[in-house]
Design an enzyme around this catalytic site. Structure first.
Site, PDB file in Angstrom:
ATOM      1  N   SER A  32       0.611  -1.220  -0.676  1.00  0.00           N
ATOM      2  CA  SER A  32      -0.143  -0.259  -0.006  1.00  0.00           C
ATOM      3  C   SER A  32       1.205   1.163  -0.303  1.00  0.00           C
ATOM      4  O   SER A  32       0.144   2.282  -0.665  1.00  0.00           O
ATOM      5  CB  SER A  32      -1.316   0.171   1.053  1.00  0.00           C
ATOM      6  OG  SER A  32      -0.274   0.292   2.565  1.00  0.00           O
ATOM      7  N   HIS A  73      -5.768  -4.110  -2.019  1.00  0.00           N
ATOM      8  CA  HIS A  73      -5.151  -3.340  -2.525  1.00  0.00           C
ATOM      9  C   HIS A  73      -5.227  -3.870  -4.604  1.00  0.00           C
ATOM     10  O   HIS A  73      -4.752  -2.491  -5.540  1.00  0.00           O
ATOM     11  CB  HIS A  73      -3.880  -2.352  -2.549  1.00  0.00           C
ATOM     12  CG  HIS A  73      -4.565  -1.189  -1.227  1.00  0.00           C
ATOM     13  ND1 HIS A  73      -4.847  -0.244  -1.453  1.00  0.00           N
ATOM     14  CD2 HIS A  73      -3.474  -1.794  -0.208  1.00  0.00           C
ATOM     15  CE1 HIS A  73      -4.791   0.667  -0.005  1.00  0.00           C
ATOM     16  NE2 HIS A  73      -4.150  -0.014   0.055  1.00  0.00           N
ATOM     17  N   LYS A 104     -12.324  -1.448  -0.258  1.00  0.00           N
ATOM     18  CA  LYS A 104     -11.632  -0.418  -1.171  1.00  0.00           C
ATOM     19  C   LYS A 104     -12.567  -0.762  -2.793  1.00  0.00           C
ATOM     20  O   LYS A 104     -13.533  -0.105  -2.607  1.00  0.00           O
ATOM     21  CB  LYS A 104     -10.630  -1.280  -1.782  1.00  0.00           C
ATOM     22  CG  LYS A 104      -9.691  -1.332  -0.036  1.00  0.00           C
ATOM     23  CD  LYS A 104      -8.235  -1.411  -0.482  1.00  0.00           C
ATOM     24  CE  LYS A 104      -7.298  -0.953   1.245  1.00  0.00           C
ATOM     25  NZ  LYS A 104      -6.781  -1.957   2.025  1.00  0.00           N
TER      26      LYS A 104
HETATM   27  C1  PLP Z   1      -6.488  -1.788   3.653  1.00  0.00           C
HETATM   28  C2  PLP Z   1      -6.634  -3.809   4.081  1.00  0.00           C
HETATM   29  C3  PLP Z   1      -6.916  -4.186   5.211  1.00  0.00           C
HETATM   30  C4  PLP Z   1      -7.722  -4.040   5.689  1.00  0.00           C
HETATM   31  O1  PLP Z   1      -9.130  -4.299   5.199  1.00  0.00           O
HETATM   32  P1  PLP Z   1     -10.337  -3.929   6.283  1.00  0.00           P
HETATM   33  O2  PLP Z   1     -11.402  -4.515   5.302  1.00  0.00           O
HETATM   34  O3  PLP Z   1     -10.508  -2.169   5.701  1.00  0.00           O
HETATM   35  O4  PLP Z   1     -10.104  -4.463   7.938  1.00  0.00           O
HETATM   36  C5  PLP Z   1      -6.113  -5.959   5.248  1.00  0.00           C
HETATM   37  N1  PLP Z   1      -4.859  -5.442   4.495  1.00  0.00           N
HETATM   38  C6  PLP Z   1      -4.817  -4.821   3.500  1.00  0.00           C
HETATM   39  C7  PLP Z   1      -3.202  -5.291   2.742  1.00  0.00           C
HETATM   40  C8  PLP Z   1      -4.957  -3.911   3.103  1.00  0.00           C
HETATM   41  O5  PLP Z   1      -4.409  -2.592   2.529  1.00  0.00           O
END
Ligand code: PLP
Length: 409
Positions: free
Chosen positions: A199, A227, A259
């Site tokens: 990220s 992502h 996302k």
């Molecule tokens: C954003 C993210 C998460 C968290 O996701 P949520 O559904 O908001 O808990 C977990 N792992 C990665 C790699 C992320 O980028």
């Protein structure tokens, strides 16, 4: 009743105030931006008004899609607010089943199970599926939810070993696997886990090579593609598709519904049937915590359906990413190269990154500056995130603002 005179009663409030004061004085305190309308190419902020949003993970622009919203409205009409129960007692609505089938089909994998977040999904898979003779090997830059899930796993099941390899360093991964089998005599399952898309850097894991190395040592490969889903690959299946791999070449994929896939909330594990079945039986986040609300499940299902039916959204995203990377470079900033929708502009100094993001917001462009400790010291950056919701004019606004920043520096 006053406890002011009881020894120790002031420890916590004093400590908390001290930490907050330190954050305030060193410019690290975070102020929550209040958003007064839907997430889209532009958002209305309480303090700054209407601005171009370049810091959301709304990669496909589905968060405010009329059909995604309507699916949620229909579900609340039909199912009400929730089940008031965990899944295994009386907490499973039809939309959960529909969504889980959809996710498994989307990836071409055996089965899926959903959670209220990907954080929860990661905290379900490792503690449930790993046993004391196992080992978990993790990329050093993996997401915090993976790191914490591994800590939890090794704490509650004594004997599980863990290893960390240097970021995307496959020689180091191979060495960790070799020592696990040859020197540490790990006889159980070995779980190799990586983010698909990282990220903060926007770079990706080399999944075909990782698969090869895992196979050499009989290890399982788990990819958190939060992502990457809806961003990577010709049809948005994720980082494995970018490499022309089938979903089932990965043992388990974890991901988020918060996302690209609608942006509401929720997470999932998709993969081998026996792993999903074990989590239904024994996963603590599934046994002791409520399900995703039916409204959110229905919206996410619709978001995935739209992604599957409208591959042109992927093309729009790719075109926007190419346009953004080119434009940022043309106005004189360095952007880390990668095939993802995350475009980090390295500005080195944390205070500078924060000051730049503040000035950009004044010019109507919403980009967040990240500094230490979220990224290493000296590598502070502005993280620009591109969406299929953007039109070229939105990105032109970014270039103009960056140009003005450059001129005033
Ligand atoms: C954003 C993210 C998460 C968290 O996701 P949520 O559904 O908001 O808990 C977990 N792992 C990665 C790699 C992320 O980028």
């Amino acid at each position: 009743m006053s406890t002011a005179n009881v020894a120790g009663s002031d420890v916590f409030p004093n400590r908390a105030k001290e930490i907050l004061t330190h954050l305030e004085e060193t410019g690290q305190i975070k102020h929550l931006q209040m958003i007064e309308g839907p997430m889209d190419a532009t958002v209305r902020l309480r303090d700054a008004g209407e601005v171009v949003c370049l810091c959301s993970n709304n990669y496909l622009g589905l968060a405010n899609h009329p059909e995604v919203k309507q699916a949620g409205i229909d579900a609340i009409e039909k199912y009400g607010a929730g089940t008031a129960s965990v899944r295994f007692i009386c907490g499973t609505f039809t939309p959960h089943e529909t969504l889980e089938k959809r996710i498994a089909t989307f990836y071409g994998m055996e089965a899926a199970y959903t959670f209220t977040s990907c954080w929860n999904a990661n905290e379900a898979i490792f503690p449930t599926l790993c046993e004391p003779e196992d080992m978990i090997i993790s990329d050093e830059l993996n997401h915090a939810s993976i790191i914490d899930a591994i800590r939890l796993t090794t704490t509650i099941k004594k004997g599980i070993q863990k290893g960390v390899y240097k970021h995307n360093d496959l020689a180091d991964l191979r060495e960790k696997l070799r020592t696990a089998r040859e020197e540490k005599n790990v006889t159980g399952a070995i779980w190799v886990v990586t983010d698909g898309v990282f990220s903060m850097e926007g770079d990706i894991a080399d999944l075909p090579k990782m698969r090869e190395i895992c196979d050499e040592f009989g290890a399982l490969l788990v990819v958190d593609d939060s992502h990457g889903t809806g961003v990577m690959g010709e049809t948005g299946r994720g980082t494995h598709e970018y490499y022309h791999m089938a979903g089932d070449e990965i043992d388990f994929i974890t991901g988020t519904l918060g996302k690209a896939l609608g942006g509401g909330a929720g997470g999932y594990v998709v993969g081998r049937r026996e792993g999903i079945d074990l989590m239904i039986q024994r996963g603590r986040p599934t046994l002791f915590s409520n399900a995703l609300p039916a409204t959110v499940a229905a919206s996410a299902d619709k978001a995935i359906e739209i992604l599957m039916n409208e591959p042109q959204r992927m093309q729009k995203l790719r075109d926007n990413v190419a346009y953004a990377r080119k434009g940022i470079k043309e106005v004189g900033f360095d952007v880390l190269e990668s095939p993802t929708a995350i475009c980090p502009i390295i500005v080195h100094d944390t205070a500078r990154a924060i000051a730049m993001s503040k000035k950009l917001l004044e010019m109507g462009v919403f980009v967040i500056g990240f500094g230490y400790p979220v990224v290493p010291e000296g590598e502070a950056r502005l993280r620009v995130q591109i969406s299929a919701a953007h039109e070229p004019a939105h990105l032109d606004q970014l270039f103009d603002a960056l140009k003005k920043l450059k001129a005033s520096a």
